[in-house]
Design an enzyme around this catalytic site. Structure first.
Site, PDB file in Angstrom:
ATOM      1  N   CYS A 129       0.840  -1.268  -0.135  1.00 48.85           N
ATOM      2  CA  CYS A 129       0.053   0.024   0.134  1.00 48.85           C
ATOM      3  C   CYS A 129       0.932   1.262  -0.067  1.00 48.85           C
ATOM      4  O   CYS A 129       1.489   1.535  -1.072  1.00 48.85           O
ATOM      5  CB  CYS A 129      -1.065  -0.066   1.119  1.00 48.85           C
ATOM      6  SG  CYS A 129      -2.442   1.268   0.971  1.00 48.85           S
ATOM      7  N   HIS A 229      -3.642  -4.920   0.253  1.00 45.77           N
ATOM      8  CA  HIS A 229      -3.338  -5.399   1.655  1.00 45.77           C
ATOM      9  C   HIS A 229      -3.243  -6.703   1.788  1.00 45.77           C
ATOM     10  O   HIS A 229      -4.472  -7.356   2.204  1.00 45.77           O
ATOM     11  CB  HIS A 229      -4.033  -4.856   2.482  1.00 45.77           C
ATOM     12  CG  HIS A 229      -3.766  -3.380   3.067  1.00 45.77           C
ATOM     13  ND1 HIS A 229      -2.713  -2.731   3.950  1.00 45.77           N
ATOM     14  CD2 HIS A 229      -4.289  -2.164   2.415  1.00 45.77           C
ATOM     15  CE1 HIS A 229      -2.721  -1.634   4.100  1.00 45.77           C
ATOM     16  NE2 HIS A 229      -3.470  -1.171   3.226  1.00 45.77           N
ATOM     17  N   GLU A 231      -2.086  -8.615   3.704  1.00 41.71           N
ATOM     18  CA  GLU A 231      -2.048  -8.969   5.409  1.00 41.71           C
ATOM     19  C   GLU A 231      -3.443  -8.620   5.976  1.00 41.71           C
ATOM     20  O   GLU A 231      -3.672  -8.898   7.086  1.00 41.71           O
ATOM     21  CB  GLU A 231      -1.170  -8.052   6.079  1.00 41.71           C
ATOM     22  CG  GLU A 231      -1.468  -6.702   6.459  1.00 41.71           C
ATOM     23  CD  GLU A 231      -1.178  -5.775   5.139  1.00 41.71           C
ATOM     24  OE1 GLU A 231      -1.158  -4.474   5.567  1.00 41.71           O
ATOM     25  OE2 GLU A 231      -1.466  -6.145   4.017  1.00 41.71           O
TER      26      GLU A 231
END
Length: 260
Positions: A129, A229, A231
């Protein structure tokens, strides 16, 4: 010392070192946002540890840029994670744009220096990001300061609901497609800025349905940035581990090249 403890110490010593570099460990004025960011960053640290790395977690705004470079000097690979907008002075633009967030100038300067050093040394680096945007700015590119609300984030919702789900198309010949094993993936994103002019040596390797650049790779250095993202809690479970594994693969390739 027991045999088990000795084995554990030997294992840790044999592991490559991954520096996970975030913006800051303190946002007392924005506790909800901070809690969300910390959850995402902790997921990267945990995935790195499970993936065979010795992980060092550092906050760039809480160090001066020289200290950040010193503390990461021996890192085998780097991940720059998400956070606030980059101060526009670093890409020749002005403040006062729509959706502008808090700026952490020391974090910007330190992370930019990390990317530039990685490009010079051939250190594997992944930007997530904001990390993708840092890569682009560090190599002389700029940013679109605000994009129209659409598929890239949910607006007017609690912070825990800000991540939007959308598809991304990966270029078939890209390292990213090879790492993730597909050319069409589902991602989680939450950004209001995007890549503008490309930095030196960078090529776009993924796009969203609206045409925005979603990932960059360096032509010669093992540097990759993704605008989404991996994650995030609702991201495909294998996405982040595969990206971290690609850093290890790049590290192995770099070590072979240096030994030749």
């Amino acid at each position: 010392m027991t045999i088990q403890n000795l084995a554990a110490m030997t294992d840790l010593a044999a592991r490559p070192t991954l520096a996970v570099v975030e913006v800051t460990r303190s946002r007392p004025d924005r506790p909800e946002y901070h809690a969300k960011v910390q959850t995402l960053n902790a997921t990267v640290v945990d995935a790195g540890t499970r993936g065979g790395w010795t992980v060092v977690r550092l906050a760039a705004a809480d160090l001066d840029p020289a200290a950040l470079l010193d503390l990461t000097d021996s890192a085998d690979a780097v991940v720059i994670v998400g956070g606030e907008d980059i101060d526009p002075r670093f890409y020749g633009a002005r403040a006062g744009y729509e959706g502008e967030t808090t700026h952490f100038i020391d974090a910007d300067e330190g992370q930019i220096a990390l990317v530039q050093r990685a490009a010079d040394r051939g250190t594997p680096l992944l930007g997530i990001c904001r990390g993708l945007q840092i890569i682009n700015v560090a190599l002389g590119g700029d940013l679109v300061q605000h994009i129209d609300d659409g598929i890239h984030r949910n607006v007017g919702v609690p912070i825990d609901e800000i991540l939007s789900t959308h598809d991304v198309h990966l270029h078939a010949t890209s390292g990213l497609a090879a790492a993730l094993g597909d050319t069409r993936i589902s991602v989680q994103s939450a950004h209001h800025q995007s890549v503008g002019r490309l930095g030196a040596g960078l090529v776009p390797v993924a796009t969203a349905p609206d045409g925005l650049v979603e990932a960059l790779e360096h032509r010669t250095a093992p540097i990759t940035g993704v605008q989404w993202h991996p994650e995030a809690p609702d991201a495909p479970a294998a996405q982040l581990p595969l990206l971290l594994a690609s850093l290890q693969a790049s590290l192995a390739t770099t070590e072979v090249a240096r030994a030749a």
